[in-house]
Design a protein around this motif. Structure first.
Motif, PDB file in Angstrom:
ATOM      1  N   LEU A   5     116.715 -35.589   1.579  1.00 49.14           N
ATOM      2  CA  LEU A   5     115.497 -35.868   2.372  1.00 49.14           C
ATOM      3  C   LEU A   5     115.698 -36.673   3.786  1.00 49.14           C
ATOM      4  N   SER A   6     114.917 -36.134   4.678  1.00 48.71           N
ATOM      5  CA  SER A   6     114.933 -36.919   5.985  1.00 48.71           C
ATOM      6  C   SER A   6     113.669 -37.675   6.300  1.00 48.71           C
ATOM      7  N   CYS A   7     113.574 -38.565   7.230  1.00 49.75           N
ATOM      8  CA  CYS A   7     112.468 -39.132   7.545  1.00 49.75           C
ATOM      9  C   CYS A   7     112.682 -39.439   8.965  1.00 49.75           C
ATOM     10  N   ALA A   8     112.202 -38.770  10.030  1.00 49.00           N
ATOM     11  CA  ALA A   8     112.204 -39.192  11.355  1.00 49.00           C
ATOM     12  C   ALA A   8     111.234 -40.172  11.923  1.00 49.00           C
ATOM     13  N   ALA A   9     111.733 -41.309  12.321  1.00 51.22           N
ATOM     14  CA  ALA A   9     110.628 -42.356  12.707  1.00 51.22           C
ATOM     15  C   ALA A   9     110.646 -42.531  13.981  1.00 51.22           C
ATOM     16  N   SER A  10     109.189 -42.823  14.492  1.00 51.67           N
ATOM     17  CA  SER A  10     109.460 -43.290  15.827  1.00 51.67           C
ATOM     18  C   SER A  10     108.101 -44.438  16.065  1.00 51.67           C
ATOM     19  N   GLY A  11     108.077 -45.103  17.172  1.00 50.57           N
ATOM     20  CA  GLY A  11     107.287 -46.099  17.332  1.00 50.57           C
ATOM     21  C   GLY A  11     107.310 -47.643  16.686  1.00 50.57           C
ATOM     22  N   ILE A  12     108.602 -47.602  16.060  1.00 50.70           N
ATOM     23  CA  ILE A  12     108.882 -48.830  15.387  1.00 50.70           C
ATOM     24  C   ILE A  12     109.319 -49.878  16.301  1.00 50.70           C
ATOM     25  N   THR A  13     108.808 -51.137  16.577  1.00 51.49           N
ATOM     26  CA  THR A  13     109.293 -51.710  17.534  1.00 51.49           C
ATOM     27  C   THR A  13     109.788 -53.180  17.223  1.00 51.49           C
ATOM     28  N   SER A  14     109.377 -53.569  15.852  1.00 50.09           N
ATOM     29  CA  SER A  14     109.933 -54.688  15.292  1.00 50.09           C
ATOM     30  C   SER A  14     111.503 -54.429  14.933  1.00 50.09           C
ATOM     31  N   SER A  15     112.117 -55.839  14.939  1.00 55.57           N
ATOM     32  CA  SER A  15     113.552 -55.739  14.569  1.00 55.57           C
ATOM     33  C   SER A  15     113.818 -55.812  12.962  1.00 55.57           C
ATOM     34  N   SER A  16     112.615 -56.559  12.391  1.00 50.98           N
ATOM     35  CA  SER A  16     112.622 -56.785  10.958  1.00 50.98           C
ATOM     36  C   SER A  16     111.661 -56.019  10.329  1.00 50.98           C
ATOM     37  N   TYR A  17     112.175 -55.005   9.585  1.00 47.02           N
ATOM     38  CA  TYR A  17     111.073 -53.957   9.040  1.00 47.02           C
ATOM     39  C   TYR A  17     111.818 -53.438   7.605  1.00 47.02           C
TER      40      TYR A  17
ATOM     41  N   ASN B 256     117.440 -42.859  14.427  1.00 50.96           N
ATOM     42  CA  ASN B 256     116.019 -43.374  13.896  1.00 50.96           C
ATOM     43  C   ASN B 256     115.652 -42.435  12.722  1.00 50.96           C
ATOM     44  N   THR B 257     116.147 -41.996  11.854  1.00 51.93           N
ATOM     45  CA  THR B 257     116.201 -41.340  10.964  1.00 51.93           C
ATOM     46  C   THR B 257     116.539 -42.041   9.505  1.00 51.93           C
ATOM     47  N   LEU B 258     115.638 -41.721   8.355  1.00 55.36           N
ATOM     48  CA  LEU B 258     116.062 -42.642   7.105  1.00 55.36           C
ATOM     49  C   LEU B 258     116.363 -41.459   6.237  1.00 55.36           C
ATOM     50  N   TYR B 259     117.261 -41.571   5.448  1.00 52.34           N
ATOM     51  CA  TYR B 259     117.674 -40.389   4.347  1.00 52.34           C
ATOM     52  C   TYR B 259     117.462 -40.898   3.052  1.00 52.34           C
ATOM     53  N   LEU B 260     117.457 -40.004   2.250  1.00 53.69           N
ATOM     54  CA  LEU B 260     117.534 -40.057   0.697  1.00 53.69           C
ATOM     55  C   LEU B 260     118.271 -38.934   0.323  1.00 53.69           C
ATOM     56  N   GLN B 261     119.372 -39.330  -0.158  1.00 53.38           N
ATOM     57  CA  GLN B 261     120.415 -38.278  -0.870  1.00 53.38           C
ATOM     58  C   GLN B 261     120.187 -38.300  -2.333  1.00 53.38           C
ATOM     59  N   MET B 262     119.941 -37.196  -3.087  1.00 58.75           N
ATOM     60  CA  MET B 262     119.372 -37.285  -4.318  1.00 58.75           C
ATOM     61  C   MET B 262     120.350 -36.457  -4.912  1.00 58.75           C
ATOM     62  N   ASP B 263     121.371 -36.931  -5.902  1.00 61.65           N
ATOM     63  CA  ASP B 263     122.309 -36.165  -6.663  1.00 61.65           C
ATOM     64  C   ASP B 263     121.667 -36.251  -8.116  1.00 61.65           C
ATOM     65  N   SER B 264     122.637 -35.243  -8.955  1.00 61.38           N
ATOM     66  CA  SER B 264     122.325 -35.306 -10.455  1.00 61.38           C
ATOM     67  C   SER B 264     120.763 -35.237 -10.633  1.00 61.38           C
ATOM     68  N   LEU B 265     120.054 -34.415  -9.970  1.00 58.23           N
ATOM     69  CA  LEU B 265     118.478 -34.343 -10.246  1.00 58.23           C
ATOM     70  C   LEU B 265     118.283 -33.954 -11.775  1.00 58.23           C
ATOM     71  N   LYS B 266     117.009 -34.339 -11.937  1.00 58.95           N
ATOM     72  CA  LYS B 266     116.487 -34.017 -13.368  1.00 58.95           C
ATOM     73  C   LYS B 266     114.953 -33.570 -13.138  1.00 58.95           C
ATOM     74  N   PRO B 267     114.590 -32.773 -14.111  1.00 60.13           N
ATOM     75  CA  PRO B 267     113.057 -32.219 -14.043  1.00 60.13           C
ATOM     76  C   PRO B 267     112.415 -33.192 -13.772  1.00 60.13           C
ATOM     77  N   GLU B 268     112.485 -34.493 -14.316  1.00 61.27           N
ATOM     78  CA  GLU B 268     111.404 -35.679 -14.180  1.00 61.27           C
ATOM     79  C   GLU B 268     111.481 -36.250 -12.982  1.00 61.27           C
ATOM     80  N   ASP B 269     112.516 -35.658 -11.836  1.00 65.29           N
ATOM     81  CA  ASP B 269     112.356 -36.239 -10.471  1.00 65.29           C
ATOM     82  C   ASP B 269     111.294 -35.349  -9.755  1.00 65.29           C
ATOM     83  N   THR B 270     110.848 -34.291 -10.396  1.00 68.90           N
ATOM     84  CA  THR B 270     109.927 -33.575  -9.500  1.00 68.90           C
ATOM     85  C   THR B 270     108.709 -34.136  -9.048  1.00 68.90           C
ATOM     86  N   ALA B 271     108.287 -34.284  -7.985  1.00 70.18           N
ATOM     87  CA  ALA B 271     107.240 -34.941  -7.289  1.00 70.18           C
ATOM     88  C   ALA B 271     107.036 -34.814  -5.927  1.00 70.18           C
ATOM     89  N   MET B 272     106.029 -35.356  -5.312  1.00 64.88           N
ATOM     90  CA  MET B 272     105.774 -35.542  -3.960  1.00 64.88           C
ATOM     91  C   MET B 272     106.361 -36.696  -3.430  1.00 64.88           C
TER      92      MET B 272
END
Length: 124
Positions: free
Chosen positions: A20-32, A77-93
């Protein structure tokens, strides 16, 4: 104004992988903090992973530890979630979220910026 846009969801068989990818914009704080949450029908929203940006400190839910990896590409400026060994219980939004950090903490209840979500479906 902070904007988070997720992508990369889809359908996969158990044992497979997705990123999964999350493109972020507008974050100005250095601590988040940034995080991935998920919510399945009839279940409470769960934070599956978070990263504290200044030091790239990560934390995972027990249910995904050792299978999921959260990381950030600072240049993109992109956050990722690498998901391996996926299980049916990982099904979600899955949702990307962010908050300004105070005192170096990332309280679950204080994420105030959210993406629109991306669906992950894992079949057995």
């Amino acid at each position: 104004q902070v904007q988070l846009v997720e992508s990369g969801g889809g359908s996969v068989q158990a044992g497979g992988s997705l990123r999964l990818s999350c493109a972020a914009s507008g974050i100005t704080s250095s601590s988040y903090c940034m995080a991935w949450f998920r919510q399945a029908p009839g279940k409470e929203r769960e934070r599956v992973a978070r990263i504290y940006i200044p030091i790239q400190g990560t934390l995972y839910a027990d249910s995904v530890k050792g299978r999921f990896t959260i990381y950030q590409d600072i240049a993109k400026n992109t956050l990722y979630l690498q998901m391996d060994s996926l299980k049916p219980e990982d099904t979600a939004m899955y949702y990307c979220a962010a908050q300004r950090s105070r005192f170096g903490t990332c309280p679950v209840a204080e994420y105030n910026y959210w993406g629109q979500g991306t669906q992950v479906t894992v079949s057995s």
